[in-house]
Design a protein around this motif. Sequence first.
Motif, PDB file in Angstrom:
ATOM      1  N   PHE A   1       0.853  -1.202   0.000  1.00 28.79           N
ATOM      2  CA  PHE A   1       0.000   0.000   0.000  1.00 28.79           C
ATOM      3  C   PHE A   1       0.884   1.245   0.000  1.00 28.79           C
ATOM      4  CE2 PHE A   1      -2.715  -3.347   1.482  1.00 28.79           C
ATOM      5  CZ  PHE A   1      -3.918  -3.066   0.858  1.00 28.79           C
ATOM      6  N   GLN A   2       0.752   2.029  -1.048  1.00 27.93           N
ATOM      7  CA  GLN A   2       1.506   3.298  -1.141  1.00 27.93           C
ATOM      8  C   GLN A   2       0.527   4.393  -1.553  1.00 27.93           C
ATOM      9  OE1 GLN A   2       4.980   2.913  -3.724  1.00 27.93           O
ATOM     10  NE2 GLN A   2       5.427   0.920  -2.841  1.00 27.93           N
ATOM     11  N   PRO A   3      -0.260   4.884  -0.571  1.00 24.95           N
ATOM     12  CA  PRO A   3      -1.319   5.837  -0.926  1.00 24.95           C
ATOM     13  C   PRO A   3      -0.795   7.078  -1.645  1.00 24.95           C
ATOM     14  CG  PRO A   3      -1.545   5.102   1.338  1.00 24.95           C
ATOM     15  CD  PRO A   3      -0.234   4.568   0.852  1.00 24.95           C
ATOM     16  N   ASP A   4      -1.543   7.455  -2.664  1.00 27.45           N
ATOM     17  CA  ASP A   4      -1.291   8.698  -3.388  1.00 27.45           C
ATOM     18  C   ASP A   4      -2.294   9.699  -2.819  1.00 27.45           C
ATOM     19  OD1 ASP A   4      -0.556   9.992  -6.352  1.00 27.45           O
ATOM     20  OD2 ASP A   4      -2.563  10.477  -5.641  1.00 27.45           O
ATOM     21  N   ILE A   5      -1.799  10.772  -2.273  1.00 31.54           N
ATOM     22  CA  ILE A   5      -2.662  11.646  -1.474  1.00 31.54           C
ATOM     23  C   ILE A   5      -3.856  12.193  -2.276  1.00 31.54           C
ATOM     24  CG2 ILE A   5      -1.267  13.738  -1.787  1.00 31.54           C
ATOM     25  CD1 ILE A   5      -1.736  14.227   1.231  1.00 31.54           C
ATOM     26  N   SER A   6      -3.650  12.500  -3.539  1.00 29.14           N
ATOM     27  CA  SER A   6      -4.734  13.083  -4.330  1.00 29.14           C
ATOM     28  C   SER A   6      -5.792  12.039  -4.684  1.00 29.14           C
ATOM     29  CB  SER A   6      -4.200  13.693  -5.618  1.00 29.14           C
ATOM     30  OG  SER A   6      -3.065  14.449  -5.342  1.00 29.14           O
ATOM     31  N   ARG A   7      -5.347  10.905  -5.163  1.00 37.64           N
ATOM     32  CA  ARG A   7      -6.325   9.874  -5.530  1.00 37.64           C
ATOM     33  C   ARG A   7      -7.015   9.344  -4.274  1.00 37.64           C
ATOM     34  NH1 ARG A   7      -3.788   5.898  -9.995  1.00 37.64           N
ATOM     35  NH2 ARG A   7      -5.757   5.998 -11.119  1.00 37.64           N
ATOM     36  N   GLN A   8      -6.298   9.314  -3.160  1.00 39.86           N
ATOM     37  CA  GLN A   8      -6.912   8.915  -1.891  1.00 39.86           C
ATOM     38  C   GLN A   8      -8.069   9.855  -1.545  1.00 39.86           C
ATOM     39  OE1 GLN A   8      -5.795   6.271   0.497  1.00 39.86           O
ATOM     40  NE2 GLN A   8      -7.938   6.721   0.931  1.00 39.86           N
ATOM     41  N   GLY A   9      -7.839  11.144  -1.750  1.00 41.54           N
ATOM     42  CA  GLY A   9      -8.884  12.130  -1.442  1.00 41.54           C
ATOM     43  C   GLY A   9     -10.160  11.849  -2.232  1.00 41.54           C
ATOM     44  N   ILE A  10      -9.977  11.466  -3.485  1.00 43.23           N
ATOM     45  CA  ILE A  10     -11.155  11.172  -4.329  1.00 43.23           C
ATOM     46  C   ILE A  10     -11.894   9.952  -3.776  1.00 43.23           C
ATOM     47  CG2 ILE A  10     -11.878  10.402  -6.634  1.00 43.23           C
ATOM     48  CD1 ILE A  10      -9.603  12.133  -7.798  1.00 43.23           C
ATOM     49  N   VAL A  11     -11.157   8.898  -3.472  1.00 40.33           N
ATOM     50  CA  VAL A  11     -11.805   7.668  -2.979  1.00 40.33           C
ATOM     51  C   VAL A  11     -12.469   7.926  -1.620  1.00 40.33           C
ATOM     52  CG1 VAL A  11     -11.357   5.301  -2.192  1.00 40.33           C
ATOM     53  CG2 VAL A  11     -10.393   6.112  -4.343  1.00 40.33           C
ATOM     54  N   ASP A  12     -11.832   8.744  -0.788  1.00 40.28           N
ATOM     55  CA  ASP A  12     -12.442   9.075   0.517  1.00 40.28           C
ATOM     56  C   ASP A  12     -13.765   9.815   0.334  1.00 40.28           C
ATOM     57  OD1 ASP A  12     -10.432   7.852   1.925  1.00 40.28           O
ATOM     58  OD2 ASP A  12      -9.326   9.701   2.382  1.00 40.28           O
ATOM     59  N   SER A  13     -13.890  10.568  -0.750  1.00 37.84           N
ATOM     60  CA  SER A  13     -15.139  11.335  -0.948  1.00 37.84           C
ATOM     61  C   SER A  13     -16.252  10.465  -1.546  1.00 37.84           C
ATOM     62  CB  SER A  13     -14.878  12.533  -1.879  1.00 37.84           C
ATOM     63  OG  SER A  13     -14.827  12.124  -3.240  1.00 37.84           O
TER      64      SER A  13
END
Length: 337
Positions: A285-297
């Motif tokens: 797991f190497q989260p990408d902060i921007s794509r993570q933000g999208i999935v969190d929303s």
Amino acid sequence: MRKKVIMITGAAGEIGQALIDEFAHSEEHELLTLDLHPLPERLHSRFTHIQGDILDKKLFARLVTEFEIDTIFHLAALLSTRSEFAPELAHQVNVDGTLTLLQLAAEQSQRRGEAVRFIFPSSIAAYGLPDLTIKARDFYVREWDWNYPTTMYGCNKLYCELLGSYYSQHYQQLARTKPVMLDFRSVRFPGLISAFTVPAGGTSDYGPEMLHAAAQNKPYACFVREDSTIPFMAMPDAVTALLHLWRAPAAALTRRVYNVTSFSLSAMQFRDRVLQAFPEAHITFQPDISRQGIVDSWPAGLNDEAAQEDWGWQPAYDTQRAFDEYLVPTIRQRHAG
Ligand code: SER
């Protein structure tokens, strides 16, 4: 006499290929498929394929002289991650392209005196939840909850849903005689997973990418955190949803836009499923902060009661069947071959 056809845009994409496969089983319908790209070799068939751009209005002006378009499955779109890199292009393809086709469907409905059915895949991207606490609290969102998308793609989908409703109910509302309207119907899909294709440019892609990498013995670094949860669906169920909604009698429908879902998984649960099938898989797991933000929303689940009640929606594949009976054996066989 113009030839009566079902038009599929974005036909060379993931959903398009699966939908064409389904229509290829029967002789009942003629398809007119359209994509920027040629169809893969295995789909070459009796259907007419046009390699062209949905922004090319002249192309459509020509097509309607040759074909009577009975139904449109409008699948062409730029997905969420890709759209963030080219938001204006995404708007052109996702909104202007849809508007062109809605106008075409409206004109065709009037010309033949019968509604053109316009089937439109929308997405979990139409939702935007403000934080993880609310995402956990409002796990199964209803269609009207949290319609605050944070991506260009999500905005495009939500707006096109509204445009579709407008063209179906209020188009030319000030004209003296009420025109024959088109019949717009849409499903909001979760992340789709196909055993045959890998998505391009989406943000739910970590699921299918993880699985396809494992089957090919390639290491995979997942771009979201372990706890990230969204709903998923196996591609055969996505095709079933589109076809069932298309065939549903208009009188049975109480909405124009329906949630549909199969199962929700966190990225960790997804990885565990993949590891059960491919124990040697190397998934980190190497989260990408921007794509993570999208999935969190995006919501953790979808409430699809309206689809169940109105047109009998039921997914055939829960988590276990999706992995054990569809995804894993098919992918294994493909890569072994
Ligand atoms: N799968 C899509 C995406 O990730 C969501 O509808 O963009």
